[in-house]
Design a protein around this motif. Structure first.
Motif, PDB file in Angstrom:
ATOM      1  N   ILE A 253       1.702   9.530   1.640  1.00  0.00           N
ATOM      2  CA  ILE A 253       1.095   9.873   0.348  1.00  0.00           C
ATOM      3  C   ILE A 253       1.690  11.170  -0.191  1.00  0.00           C
ATOM      4  O   ILE A 253       1.984  11.290  -1.391  1.00  0.00           O
TER       5      ILE A 253
ATOM      6  N   TYR B  83       7.135   2.922  -0.982  1.00  0.00           N
ATOM      7  CA  TYR B  83       6.431   3.736   0.006  1.00  0.00           C
ATOM      8  C   TYR B  83       5.328   2.925   0.685  1.00  0.00           C
ATOM      9  O   TYR B  83       5.058   3.114   1.880  1.00  0.00           O
ATOM     10  N   GLY B  84       4.684   2.049  -0.075  1.00  0.00           N
ATOM     11  CA  GLY B  84       3.645   1.213   0.527  1.00  0.00           C
ATOM     12  C   GLY B  84       4.198   0.269   1.580  1.00  0.00           C
ATOM     13  O   GLY B  84       3.614   0.105   2.652  1.00  0.00           O
ATOM     14  N   SER B  85       5.337  -0.361   1.303  1.00  0.00           N
ATOM     15  CA  SER B  85       5.936  -1.279   2.277  1.00  0.00           C
ATOM     16  C   SER B  85       6.434  -0.531   3.503  1.00  0.00           C
ATOM     17  O   SER B  85       6.258  -0.999   4.635  1.00  0.00           O
TER      18      SER B  85
ATOM     19  N   TRP C  34      -3.252   4.135  -5.901  1.00  0.00           N
ATOM     20  CA  TRP C  34      -2.485   3.669  -4.746  1.00  0.00           C
ATOM     21  C   TRP C  34      -2.915   4.391  -3.477  1.00  0.00           C
ATOM     22  O   TRP C  34      -3.115   3.766  -2.420  1.00  0.00           O
TER      23      TRP C  34
ATOM     24  N   THR D 255      -7.605   1.610   3.688  1.00  0.00           N
ATOM     25  CA  THR D 255      -6.992   0.846   4.784  1.00  0.00           C
ATOM     26  C   THR D 255      -6.944   1.674   6.060  1.00  0.00           C
ATOM     27  O   THR D 255      -7.207   1.167   7.159  1.00  0.00           O
TER      28      THR D 255
ATOM     29  N   LEU E  65       6.048   3.514  -5.631  1.00  0.00           N
ATOM     30  CA  LEU E  65       4.821   3.340  -4.851  1.00  0.00           C
ATOM     31  C   LEU E  65       4.892   2.076  -3.998  1.00  0.00           C
ATOM     32  O   LEU E  65       4.410   2.056  -2.855  1.00  0.00           O
ATOM     33  N   LYS E  66       5.514   1.020  -4.552  1.00  0.00           N
ATOM     34  CA  LYS E  66       5.666  -0.211  -3.778  1.00  0.00           C
ATOM     35  C   LYS E  66       6.559   0.018  -2.564  1.00  0.00           C
ATOM     36  O   LYS E  66       6.268  -0.476  -1.460  1.00  0.00           O
TER      37      LYS E  66
ATOM     38  N   GLN F 287       3.371   0.403   5.547  1.00  0.00           N
ATOM     39  CA  GLN F 287       2.834  -0.759   6.257  1.00  0.00           C
ATOM     40  C   GLN F 287       3.650  -1.063   7.509  1.00  0.00           C
ATOM     41  O   GLN F 287       3.087  -1.359   8.574  1.00  0.00           O
TER      42      GLN F 287
ATOM     43  N   TYR G 228      -6.319   3.271  -2.075  1.00  0.00           N
ATOM     44  CA  TYR G 228      -6.216   2.001  -1.341  1.00  0.00           C
ATOM     45  C   TYR G 228      -5.688   2.232   0.068  1.00  0.00           C
ATOM     46  O   TYR G 228      -6.204   1.665   1.047  1.00  0.00           O
ATOM     47  N   GLU G 229      -4.660   3.064   0.191  1.00  0.00           N
ATOM     48  CA  GLU G 229      -4.084   3.334   1.512  1.00  0.00           C
ATOM     49  C   GLU G 229      -5.084   4.073   2.400  1.00  0.00           C
ATOM     50  O   GLU G 229      -5.145   3.831   3.613  1.00  0.00           O
TER      51      GLU G 229
END
Length: 703
Positions: A271, A237-239, A295, A302, A234-235, A242, A298-299
């Motif tokens: 996602i 994919y999140g980075s 997760w 945003t 998840l980290k 972003q 949160y996305e």
């Protein structure tokens, strides 16, 4: 010439010391000016050289910096290669030691003549070396250390997995002591921790391909670190998300209508990929689902914030289009995510609803101002479908519109062109209600344009100037006809897809649960049409009221004065050769005939509107008679003598009004009811003054 004259002056006045010759002055100033100019030139040249040197130094330093950066990168690569080389050399040393031991063993057997000291030394050395080379656990640990040193994580993982299985199977039948097994397991645990650390660091590399990331996370799962692996997934994919969003944001100001849809694609595709990898690598356990839901929420929050922050002006058409496309694409993505057990539609609508409602409200305010401006400055230009292209083929060919009517339908179509199916489902009811408010505001503006006072005093007190007034009957009928055309034909046809979708959803078993108060289910077609008709009734009643009042009151005096029924010279209409309606009612008939003629030309093909207006006009006249107390006060005045002929004339006038409605084929039932009430009241008034009403009624019936 000047120099010669100066010399002459010097010759004429040679003896005065306090007089400085002109030639000396010129020479002094000329020399100082030249020196100053030369000094400035030299300083400028020096400044130019300094600037060139500075520019050259900066360029050379920048090139040196780039060269040093490249050398640093190369040095890092060389260090990595050197580390690998050292590890390989360690393995070679171990192999060399094993080979030396074997060679020494062979040499010992072939040279038995050597002395006892050499044999003892060889035996001791062989014993020392054989302990390291023959123990399989030590060999495995050395091999594992070598793999870890070379960062061969896949091979180390396979070897570790195979060794654990091997010793787990042979654990019960093993003859080794518990201390040895415990020491070996401790060694494996330490190396497993090293492998875990390497896998984590490798997974956190920003530029790591997704296939390599999956392999690394699968390795963490194999060593029992599933939770950590999922967090890293998840980290990662999140980075990546972003970075993709930050790279896209500068183009939001360029693609004002589609930026929200593109953002939606970026966010929800990330996602979806994360959900797919979660199911593939870790399964669909509740813990994993909770983690990915948190997760993703949160996305999505945003994403909603970025949509609002990068939106065009909320009152612009671009903002409305972007919002509608955003709703359509985002809800489609949410529907796709439901296949992974992730439901974010409600959350998305909670986050975006205030923004969408703001955009809708500001856009309708903008178009309301346009419509009001167009109606206040209407030039009564009649448009056919060929002249007004947005209307062509939309409704029947007998379309009639003023320029303000065309503007109304134009802005309605502008809004409808931006609306998407999902926007209709979630905000269709609110949009339809705003169209009703828009049409009501349009009608109020038309009422201001028509002559005469309005029922709503606030309409007259408006600060908005009205540059156009519809004075003639043709102009007034044209405005009314345009309003009826919009309400009966154009606007219902334009919004028909709203009610078609409502019918389709209801037929498919759809419900309004979770859609909000402004959904398409929140309004009924009949109720919506009824509201349109109510606005038309306000316009119609205002026109009829001011038209009747302008007829009744001439130069401040009322034509329909009850005293005209007191001025009969005969006691009975029976003595008249040809009884006629009163002159005011004859004038009213002529006025209605004139208006009907104008309506036939202006409202061509709109027979229904013509009949509605003429019927309401006759009804308004009768209503005025029924409600005008000054008219009835005359009959109650004891100082005035009443005659039967007056009652007969009043009854004749009332029947004449009914005949106007009947002959004009207007809806005459309301008129008949009001006329019956007036006749009953008149008979009662005359009866109270001792006038025989029966004779008057019988006489009229014979006439």
């Amino acid at each position: 010439m000047e120099s010669s004259s100066g010399e002459e002056l010097e010759e004429e006045f040679p003896g005065h010391e306090w007089i400085t010759p002109q030639s000396s002055i010129n020479a002094a100033y000329q020399s100082q000016t030249e020196k100053g100019i030369r000094k400035i030139c030299s300083e400028l040249l020096e400044l130019k050289d300094a600037i060139e040197n500075l520019s050259g130094n900066m360029q050379s330093k920048y090139l040196a910096f780039l060269r040093i950066s490249e050398e640093v990168v190369e040095a890092e690569q060389e260090l990595i290669e050197l580390q690998k080389h050292v590890s390989a050399q360690g393995i070679l040393v171990q192999d060399l030691m094993s080979g030396v031991c074997r060679e020494l063993d062979v040499w010992f057997k072939s040279n038995k003549e050597e002395d006892v000291k050499e044999k003892d030394f060889q035996a001791e050395l062989d014993e020392i070396l054989s302990d390291d080379t023959q123990d399989p656990k030590a060999i495995f640990l050395d091999k594992l250390d070598a793999l870890l040193a070379e960062h061969k994580m896949e091979e180390a993982l396979l070897a570790l997995e195979a060794e654990e299985k091997k010793y787990l199977v042979a654990d019960e039948s093993s003859k080794e002591s518990n201390a040895e097994l415990s020491a070996f397991k401790t060694a494996l645990f330490k190396r497993k921790a090293i492998l875990e650390d390497q896998l984590v660091r490798w997974s956190e590399q920003p530029s790591l391909p997704i296939t390599e990331l999956r392999k690394s996370l699968a390795g963490l799962v194999k060593i029992g670190k599933s939770s950590l692996a999922h967090q890293l997934l998840l980290k990662a994919y999140g980075s990546r998300l972003q970075k993709n969003v930050e790279a896209f944001l500068p183009s939001c100001s360029i693609y004002t209508e589609t930026y929200a849809a593109s953002l939606s694609q970026i966010v929800f595709s990330a996602i979806a990929k994360a959900a797919k990898d979660t199911n593939t690598l870790f399964g669909d356990s509740p813990m994993n689902m909770n983690r990915i839901i948190q997760w993703a929420e949160y996305e999505i929050e945003t994403f909603a914030r970025l949509v609002k922050e990068n939106s065009p002006l909320p009152e612009s058409v671009s903002a409305l289009r972007a919002a509608c496309i955003c709703i359509q694409t985002s809800l489609s993505h949410c529907s796709f995510l439901e296949s992974y057990g992730l439901k974010f539609s409600k959350l998305l609508m909670v986050l975006l609803r205030p923004y969408i409602e703001e955009v809708l409200e500001l856009n309708f305010r903008r178009v309301r101002r346009k419509i009001v401006d167009a109606a206040r400055n209407d030039d009564i230009l009649l448009l056919t479908p060929q002249e007004g292209s947005p209307l062509s083929g939309a409704v029947a060919p007998n379309i009639m519109l003023t320029s303000s009517g065309k503007k109304f339908i134009s802005v309605v179509n502008d809004i409808l062109d931006q609306v998407t199916p999902m926007t209709i489902v979630h905000f269709g009811g609110a949009i339809l209600n705003k169209f009703l408010q828009l049409f009501d505001r349009y009608v109020e503006t038309l009422i201001k344009v028509l002559p005469g006072p309005s029922e709503d005093d606030t309409l007259l007190e408006s600060k908005e100037p009205v540059e156009f007034k519809a004075e003639s009957d043709a102009q007034q009928l044209t405005l009314i006809g345009a309003a009826y055309t919009i309400a009966d034909e154009l606007l219902p046809a334009a919004v028909s897809k709203f009610f078609d979708m409502q019918t389709e959803k209801k037929g498919a078993g759809g419900s309004s649960e979770g859609l909000g108060s402004g959904s398409i289910y929140s309004i009924e077609h009949k109720e919506w049409k009824r509201h349109l008709q109510h606005s038309l009734d306000k316009l119609r009643d205002h026109f009829c009221r001011q038209y009747v009042l302008s007829f009744i009151y001439l130069e401040g005096k009322s034509r329909l004065d009850a005293r005209m029924y007191m001025e009969r010279k005969t006691d009975d209409l029976l003595f008249d050769a040809d009884p006629l309606p009163s002159l005011p009612f004859q004038a009213l008939f002529g006025r209605l005939q004139q208006l009907a003629s104008v309506a036939g030309d202006v409202l061509l093909g709109k027979d229904k509107i013509q009949k509605v207006l003429l019927s309401r006009l006759t009804e308004t006249v009768v209503m005025w008679l029924s409600n005008e107390q000054e008219f009835w006060d005359v009959f109650e005045d004891r100082s005035v003598q009443l005659q039967p002929s007056g009652l007969q004339q009043l009854i004749l006038d009332m029947h004449f009004i009914v005949e106007i409605a009947v002959c004009g084929r207007f809806p005459h039932r309301p008129v008949q009811q009001l006329v019956s009430t007036i006749i009953t009241r008149a008979i009662a008034a005359f009866s109270a003054r001792n006038v025989d009403p029966q004779r008057s009624v019988i006489t009229i019936s014979f006439q």
